[in-house]
Design an enzyme around this catalytic site. Structure first.
Site, mmCIF file in Angstrom:
data_model
loop_
_atom_site.group_PDB
_atom_site.id
_atom_site.type_symbol
_atom_site.label_atom_id
_atom_site.label_comp_id
_atom_site.label_asym_id
_atom_site.label_seq_id
_atom_site.Cartn_x
_atom_site.Cartn_y
_atom_site.Cartn_z
ATOM 1 N N ASP A 13 41.038 -12.375 -12.358
ATOM 2 C CA ASP A 13 40.511 -13.341 -13.330
ATOM 3 C C ASP A 13 41.404 -14.579 -13.287
ATOM 4 O O ASP A 13 42.611 -14.482 -13.473
ATOM 5 C CB ASP A 13 40.508 -12.722 -14.733
ATOM 6 C CG ASP A 13 39.803 -13.619 -15.742
ATOM 7 O OD1 ASP A 13 38.869 -13.141 -16.395
ATOM 8 O OD2 ASP A 13 40.190 -14.795 -15.877
ATOM 9 N N ASP A 107 34.809 -17.116 -12.284
ATOM 10 C CA ASP A 107 36.265 -16.988 -12.145
ATOM 11 C C ASP A 107 36.756 -15.537 -12.173
ATOM 12 O O ASP A 107 37.945 -15.290 -12.292
ATOM 13 C CB ASP A 107 36.978 -17.824 -13.219
ATOM 14 C CG ASP A 107 37.312 -17.044 -14.476
ATOM 15 O OD1 ASP A 107 36.458 -16.251 -14.916
ATOM 16 O OD2 ASP A 107 38.420 -17.228 -14.994
ATOM 17 N N GLU A 108 35.840 -14.600 -12.021
ATOM 18 C CA GLU A 108 36.210 -13.210 -12.255
ATOM 19 C C GLU A 108 35.457 -12.298 -11.286
ATOM 20 O O GLU A 108 34.251 -12.463 -11.108
ATOM 21 C CB GLU A 108 35.732 -12.893 -13.671
ATOM 22 C CG GLU A 108 36.474 -11.865 -14.413
ATOM 23 C CD GLU A 108 35.784 -11.621 -15.754
ATOM 24 O OE1 GLU A 108 35.738 -10.464 -16.149
ATOM 25 O OE2 GLU A 108 35.279 -12.556 -16.376
HETATM 26 P P1 TTP Z 1 37.583 -17.010 -18.988
HETATM 27 O O1 TTP Z 1 38.127 -16.259 -17.819
HETATM 28 O O2 TTP Z 1 37.152 -16.237 -20.186
HETATM 29 O O3 TTP Z 1 38.663 -18.052 -19.514
HETATM 30 P P2 TTP Z 1 39.677 -18.931 -18.697
HETATM 31 O O4 TTP Z 1 39.666 -18.627 -17.231
HETATM 32 O O5 TTP Z 1 39.440 -20.370 -19.028
HETATM 33 O O6 TTP Z 1 41.060 -18.526 -19.351
HETATM 34 P P3 TTP Z 1 41.903 -17.175 -19.137
HETATM 35 O O7 TTP Z 1 43.201 -17.619 -18.555
HETATM 36 O O8 TTP Z 1 42.055 -16.605 -20.502
HETATM 37 O O9 TTP Z 1 41.121 -16.300 -18.214
HETATM 38 O O10 TTP Z 1 36.365 -17.897 -18.535
HETATM 39 C C1 TTP Z 1 36.303 -18.514 -17.254
HETATM 40 C C2 TTP Z 1 35.660 -19.878 -17.363
HETATM 41 O O11 TTP Z 1 34.365 -19.763 -17.960
HETATM 42 C C3 TTP Z 1 36.424 -20.840 -18.242
HETATM 43 O O12 TTP Z 1 37.410 -21.553 -17.531
HETATM 44 C C4 TTP Z 1 35.343 -21.725 -18.789
HETATM 45 C C5 TTP Z 1 34.107 -20.867 -18.813
HETATM 46 N N1 TTP Z 1 33.816 -20.424 -20.196
HETATM 47 C C6 TTP Z 1 32.818 -21.092 -20.922
HETATM 48 O O13 TTP Z 1 32.167 -21.996 -20.407
HETATM 49 N N2 TTP Z 1 32.585 -20.704 -22.213
HETATM 50 C C7 TTP Z 1 33.294 -19.706 -22.838
HETATM 51 O O14 TTP Z 1 33.058 -19.395 -24.008
HETATM 52 C C8 TTP Z 1 34.312 -19.026 -22.073
HETATM 53 C C9 TTP Z 1 35.112 -17.911 -22.698
HETATM 54 C C10 TTP Z 1 34.535 -19.428 -20.779
HETATM 55 MG MG MG Z 2 39.734 -16.630 -16.566
#
Ligand code: TTP
Ligand code: MG
Length: 358
Positions: A13, A107-108
């Site tokens: 992630d 992103d995952e």
């Molecule tokens: P996430 O992996 O949940 O968040 P992140 O990568 O920004 O942060 P973390 O370090 O905690 O993993 O989500 C991945 C991407 O998805 C994030 O960069 C933006 C998008 N996203 C949205 O558009 N809306 C949302 O509510 C969330 C949670 C994420």
């Molecule tokens: Mg993330």
């Protein structure tokens, strides 16, 4: 059960994905709190970097609230094309290690590296290193014998985390793990469990499968295994997947049809994103909408011959909502792919572009 062979699953992630790309592309922003979202005060943030999180800024927070918490927050517009491009580059790095890749979002992803001789943690380390060196981005990784634990592990040491749960450590790890960490337990279920004095997976393990089925319906039997760290779900490669879907459990149940319909636009946009990212050349056969009601029962409506559009997703949602006079806790929308017939991914894009305006 885990089967004869212990699996080696990695969950990757990316850290503050959209924001990290923006900061990489504009290094002068590096020390600043940065968020990505619409510019309007009525909009919400998609995400923010860890500098901004220190001020209490979070994903999905309305812009005005974020600016209240952090007045010098830099809010940048969303650049989906850039995020999709980086996601594909990350995918290319995964492909150096396995074909068994199941992305959950841009992103995952889960990777099954069971067939590799190397240690799974070493592979995860190499993947992180290559993502950093080649893309200038930071990933967190979790390594475990199954998907649920790998996903928990990638979050365990975020940001820049690398955490492994060995099979021999599962029992000890699960006994103190908060129930909220279990995949599928949202805020509502968490509250329900807390109200019964159940805080950890260890607490949950005291219940029989039958008791859990009484509390949670069908999910109860899954829960019986999950709270013991048992999860047999395979990593399903998106190359052979039969369907793709997005779903969301809401912090508060949706009481009206209008409330449900108001969620479709965002979910549909996410689905569209995911499908385009697949770069699949397969034809889409069906559109479906799934609802989970307040009593944890589910219903799915799927239909072939429909254009894949937000309007049609709304129509199916309305039909599904009409099946029960109950508030809705989860909405999922997705498509099923056809068997062998092929069409071009350009065709898919065209359909989406037209469905947006239609
Ligand atoms: P996430 O992996 O949940 O968040 P992140 O990568 O920004 O942060 P973390 O370090 O905690 O993993 O989500 C991945 C991407 O998805 C994030 O960069 C933006 C998008 N996203 C949205 O558009 N809306 C949302 O509510 C969330 C949670 C994420
Ligand atoms: Mg993330």
């Amino acid at each position: 059960m885990l089967g004869n062979m212990e699996r080696k699953i990695i969950h990757i992630d990316m850290d503050c994905f959209y924001a990290a790309i923006e900061v990489r592309d504009n290094p002068s922003l590096r020390p600043e709190p940065v968020a990505v979202g619409g510019r309007s005060l009525r909009g919400v943030l998609t995400t923010c970097n860890y500098e901004a999180r220190r001020f209490g800024v979070r994903s999905a927070m309305p812009n005005f609230m974020a600016l209240k918490k952090c007045p010098h927050l830099v809010i940048l517009p969303v650049r989906f094309d850039a995020y999709r491009r980086e996601s594909l580059r990350i995918r290319k790095i995964f492909e150096r290690y396995t074909d068994l890749i199941e992305p959950l979002s841009l992103d995952e992803a889960f990777l099954d590296v069971s067939s590799r001789k190397e240690d799974a943690k070493e592979i995860a380390f190499q993947i992180k290193k290559q993502i950093r060196r080649e893309l200038g981005l930071v990933a967190s990784a979790g390594v475990a014998p199954n998907k649920m634990l790998a996903k928990i592990a990638s979050d365990w040491k975020k940001p820049d985390g690398l955490f492994q749960i060995l099979a021999s450590e599962i029992d000890g790890f699960m006994s103190d793990l908060p129930v909220s960490k279990i995949w599928g337990i949202g805020k509502k279920s968490e509250e329900k469990l807390h109200s019964k004095g159940i805080d950890t997976c260890g607490d949950l393990q005291a219940f029989t499968a039958l008791q859990l089925a009484h509390i949670f319906g069908k999910f109860g039997s899954e829960l019986y295994n999950l709270c013991r760290g048992i999860d047999d779900r395979p990593v399903v490669s998106d190359r052979i997947r039969k369907s793709i879907s997005v779903e969301r459990t809401f912090p508060a149940n949706l009481d009206t049809l209008e409330a449900c319909l108001s969620k479709i636009e965002t979910l549909f946009a996410e689905l569209e994103e995911d499908i385009l990212r697949l770069k699949s050349d397969r034809q889409i056969a069906k559109l479906f909408v799934k609802l989970k009601f307040a009593d944890f029962t589910r219903t799915t409506i799927e239909r072939s011959g429909l254009k894949i559009s937000r309007k049609n997703a709304e129509m199916l949602c309305q039909e599904a909502f009409g099946r029960k006079a109950l508030p809705v806790r989860l909405i999922g929308i997705g498509v099923r792919f056809a068997g062998e017939t092929r069409t071009s991914s350009r065709q898919l894009q065209f359909d989406f572009a037209s469905s947006r305006s239609g």
